[in-house]
Design a protein around this motif. Structure first.
Motif, mmCIF file in Angstrom:
data_model
loop_
_atom_site.group_PDB
_atom_site.id
_atom_site.type_symbol
_atom_site.label_atom_id
_atom_site.label_comp_id
_atom_site.label_asym_id
_atom_site.label_seq_id
_atom_site.Cartn_x
_atom_site.Cartn_y
_atom_site.Cartn_z
ATOM 1 N N MET A 1 0.819 -1.194 0.000
ATOM 2 C CA MET A 1 0.000 0.000 0.000
ATOM 3 C C MET A 1 0.861 1.255 0.000
ATOM 4 O O MET A 1 0.353 2.323 0.144
ATOM 5 C CB MET A 1 -0.890 0.026 1.244
ATOM 6 N N SER A 2 2.152 1.106 -0.135
ATOM 7 C CA SER A 2 3.048 2.248 -0.004
ATOM 8 C C SER A 2 2.712 3.354 -1.000
ATOM 9 O O SER A 2 2.219 3.106 -2.092
ATOM 10 C CB SER A 2 4.491 1.789 -0.184
ATOM 11 N N GLY A 3 3.011 4.574 -0.622
ATOM 12 C CA GLY A 3 2.814 5.711 -1.500
ATOM 13 C C GLY A 3 1.409 6.288 -1.468
ATOM 14 O O GLY A 3 1.154 7.317 -2.060
ATOM 15 N N GLU A 4 0.490 5.633 -0.789
ATOM 16 C CA GLU A 4 -0.901 6.071 -0.763
ATOM 17 C C GLU A 4 -1.167 7.121 0.314
ATOM 18 O O GLU A 4 -2.129 7.840 0.235
ATOM 19 C CB GLU A 4 -1.827 4.880 -0.536
ATOM 20 N N ARG A 5 -0.340 7.169 1.331
ATOM 21 C CA ARG A 5 -0.528 8.093 2.451
ATOM 22 C C ARG A 5 0.706 8.958 2.611
ATOM 23 O O ARG A 5 1.792 8.570 2.232
ATOM 24 C CB ARG A 5 -0.708 7.306 3.760
ATOM 25 N N THR A 6 0.511 10.090 3.253
ATOM 26 C CA THR A 6 1.640 10.938 3.602
ATOM 27 C C THR A 6 2.425 10.239 4.715
ATOM 28 O O THR A 6 1.831 9.757 5.671
ATOM 29 C CB THR A 6 1.139 12.311 4.104
ATOM 30 N N PRO A 7 3.747 10.158 4.595
ATOM 31 C CA PRO A 7 4.530 9.471 5.628
ATOM 32 C C PRO A 7 4.397 10.143 6.999
ATOM 33 O O PRO A 7 4.002 11.306 7.109
ATOM 34 C CB PRO A 7 5.969 9.576 5.128
ATOM 35 N N ALA A 8 4.765 9.403 8.003
ATOM 36 C CA ALA A 8 4.776 9.914 9.372
ATOM 37 C C ALA A 8 5.733 11.101 9.465
ATOM 38 O O ALA A 8 6.652 11.234 8.658
ATOM 39 C CB ALA A 8 5.221 8.806 10.328
ATOM 40 N N PRO A 9 5.554 11.958 10.461
ATOM 41 C CA PRO A 9 6.440 13.125 10.603
ATOM 42 C C PRO A 9 7.810 12.737 11.164
ATOM 43 O O PRO A 9 7.956 11.759 11.904
ATOM 44 C CB PRO A 9 5.679 14.010 11.594
ATOM 45 N N GLY A 10 8.799 13.527 10.808
ATOM 46 C CA GLY A 10 10.145 13.401 11.380
ATOM 47 C C GLY A 10 10.754 12.018 11.243
ATOM 48 O O GLY A 10 10.553 11.320 10.250
ATOM 49 N N ASP A 11 11.513 11.624 12.273
ATOM 50 C CA ASP A 11 12.192 10.338 12.258
ATOM 51 C C ASP A 11 11.232 9.159 12.324
ATOM 52 O O ASP A 11 11.611 8.026 12.038
ATOM 53 C CB ASP A 11 13.185 10.247 13.426
ATOM 54 N N LEU A 12 9.980 9.416 12.682
ATOM 55 C CA LEU A 12 8.992 8.348 12.714
ATOM 56 C C LEU A 12 8.728 7.815 11.299
ATOM 57 O O LEU A 12 8.392 6.642 11.130
ATOM 58 C CB LEU A 12 7.704 8.854 13.362
ATOM 59 N N ALA A 13 8.945 8.633 10.288
ATOM 60 C CA ALA A 13 8.800 8.182 8.897
ATOM 61 C C ALA A 13 9.810 7.092 8.599
ATOM 62 O O ALA A 13 9.528 6.144 7.856
ATOM 63 C CB ALA A 13 8.984 9.359 7.940
ATOM 64 N N TRP A 14 10.972 7.202 9.187
ATOM 65 C CA TRP A 14 12.013 6.202 8.992
ATOM 66 C C TRP A 14 11.591 4.875 9.634
ATOM 67 O O TRP A 14 11.792 3.799 9.062
ATOM 68 C CB TRP A 14 13.314 6.749 9.597
ATOM 69 N N VAL A 15 10.974 4.925 10.814
ATOM 70 C CA VAL A 15 10.477 3.722 11.489
ATOM 71 C C VAL A 15 9.351 3.102 10.660
ATOM 72 O O VAL A 15 9.304 1.887 10.467
ATOM 73 C CB VAL A 15 10.006 4.033 12.927
ATOM 74 N N GLU A 16 8.461 3.926 10.154
ATOM 75 C CA GLU A 16 7.369 3.468 9.300
ATOM 76 C C GLU A 16 7.923 2.732 8.079
ATOM 77 O O GLU A 16 7.459 1.640 7.726
ATOM 78 C CB GLU A 16 6.526 4.667 8.869
ATOM 79 N N ALA A 17 8.932 3.301 7.446
ATOM 80 C CA ALA A 17 9.544 2.674 6.272
ATOM 81 C C ALA A 17 10.203 1.341 6.634
ATOM 82 O O ALA A 17 10.141 0.383 5.861
ATOM 83 C CB ALA A 17 10.560 3.624 5.648
ATOM 84 N N LEU A 18 10.823 1.273 7.807
ATOM 85 C CA LEU A 18 11.444 0.027 8.259
ATOM 86 C C LEU A 18 10.397 -1.072 8.405
ATOM 87 O O LEU A 18 10.568 -2.188 7.915
ATOM 88 C CB LEU A 18 12.177 0.236 9.583
ATOM 89 N N VAL A 19 9.292 -0.774 9.072
ATOM 90 C CA VAL A 19 8.221 -1.763 9.252
ATOM 91 C C VAL A 19 7.705 -2.212 7.889
ATOM 92 O O VAL A 19 7.427 -3.396 7.679
ATOM 93 C CB VAL A 19 7.081 -1.201 10.123
ATOM 94 N N ASN A 20 7.625 -1.303 6.943
ATOM 95 C CA ASN A 20 7.046 -1.615 5.640
ATOM 96 C C ASN A 20 8.034 -2.240 4.658
ATOM 97 O O ASN A 20 7.750 -2.319 3.465
ATOM 98 C CB ASN A 20 6.390 -0.368 5.055
ATOM 99 N N THR A 21 9.168 -2.742 5.158
ATOM 100 C CA THR A 21 10.078 -3.484 4.275
ATOM 101 C C THR A 21 9.566 -4.894 4.014
ATOM 102 O O THR A 21 10.112 -5.599 3.177
ATOM 103 C CB THR A 21 11.511 -3.561 4.847
ATOM 104 N N LEU A 22 8.522 -5.307 4.738
ATOM 105 C CA LEU A 22 7.901 -6.605 4.482
ATOM 106 C C LEU A 22 6.481 -6.389 3.993
ATOM 107 O O LEU A 22 5.686 -5.712 4.654
ATOM 108 C CB LEU A 22 7.858 -7.463 5.752
ATOM 109 N N SER A 23 6.176 -6.948 2.842
ATOM 110 C CA SER A 23 4.813 -6.926 2.320
ATOM 111 C C SER A 23 4.153 -8.216 2.792
ATOM 112 O O SER A 23 4.463 -9.296 2.289
ATOM 113 C CB SER A 23 4.840 -6.843 0.795
ATOM 114 N N VAL A 24 3.279 -8.118 3.780
ATOM 115 C CA VAL A 24 2.657 -9.295 4.398
ATOM 116 C C VAL A 24 1.878 -10.107 3.370
ATOM 117 O O VAL A 24 1.931 -11.334 3.375
ATOM 118 C CB VAL A 24 1.760 -8.881 5.588
ATOM 119 N N ASP A 25 1.171 -9.442 2.459
ATOM 120 C CA ASP A 25 0.338 -10.176 1.504
ATOM 121 C C ASP A 25 1.139 -10.959 0.474
ATOM 122 O O ASP A 25 0.758 -12.058 0.089
ATOM 123 C CB ASP A 25 -0.682 -9.254 0.829
ATOM 124 N N THR A 26 2.268 -10.444 0.036
ATOM 125 C CA THR A 26 3.059 -11.147 -0.982
ATOM 126 C C THR A 26 4.253 -11.890 -0.396
ATOM 127 O O THR A 26 4.830 -12.749 -1.057
ATOM 128 C CB THR A 26 3.599 -10.161 -2.048
#
Length: 169
Positions: A1-26
């Motif tokens: 689902m990446s790219g559909e929402r505005t990323p989290a603010p500040g360094d939290l965006a980096w944590v969000e990106a880390l969690v999203n390195t795995l695509s659970v569905d695929t």
């Protein structure tokens, strides 16, 4: 689902990106490639990522696997951090990097501590769709967002509910 929402603010965006390195569905896992990790460092980063996903699930009110947050806490307790005083006199936790680049663990711990301090940490959530679990930053006014993208995961969930109700009538 990446790219559909505005990323989290500040360094939290980096944590969000880390969690999203795995695509659970695929099952596609980009952690090793995106962070250049292998061996024990990759195993620790995978444990860190899944612990963070558990925390995001907890923020959204979803069930969390027993021990998942305890494992995350144990990892974060080993993060090399230091207290820094900024020009305005404010104190912050920052990754300690005595030998160059801070570790992944230290960067995450610093980002989580900063987000907890500014109140943004609880808004980093995991999608309610079991086949998604994408991390997203909930920008809804009441902080009650459930899906990473309403037009995709939310629409699917509503359609499943509608079809289930139609079958029972």
């Amino acid at each position: 689902m990446s790219g559909e929402r505005t990323p989290a603010p500040g360094d939290l965006a980096w944590v969000e990106a880390l969690v999203n390195t795995l695509s659970v569905d695929t099952g596609e896992d980009r952690l090793a490639r995106e962070f250049g990790l292998s061996g024990p460092a990759l195993a620790e980063a995978t444990e860190l990522r899944e612990g963070l996903r558990a925390a995001c699930r907890a923020h959204a009110g979803h069930p969390v696997a027993p021990g998942a947050l305890e494992d995350l806490n144990a990892l974060l307790a080993t993060a090399p951090l230091t207290v820094r005083i900024g020009p305005d006199g404010a104190a912050t936790l920052a990754p300690a990097a005595p030998a160059g680049e801070p570790t992944l663990l230290a960067r995450v711990a610093s980002a989580v501590a900063g987000a907890a301090a500014d109140g943004t940490w609880p808004r980093l959530k995991a999608c309610a769709a079991p086949d998604c679990q994408w991390a997203y930053y909930d920008r809804s006014p009441a902080g009650r967002g459930r899906w990473c993208v309403m037009s995709v995961c939310g629409a699917r969930a509503k359609m499943r509910t509608y079809r289930a109700a139609a079958r029972t009538t």
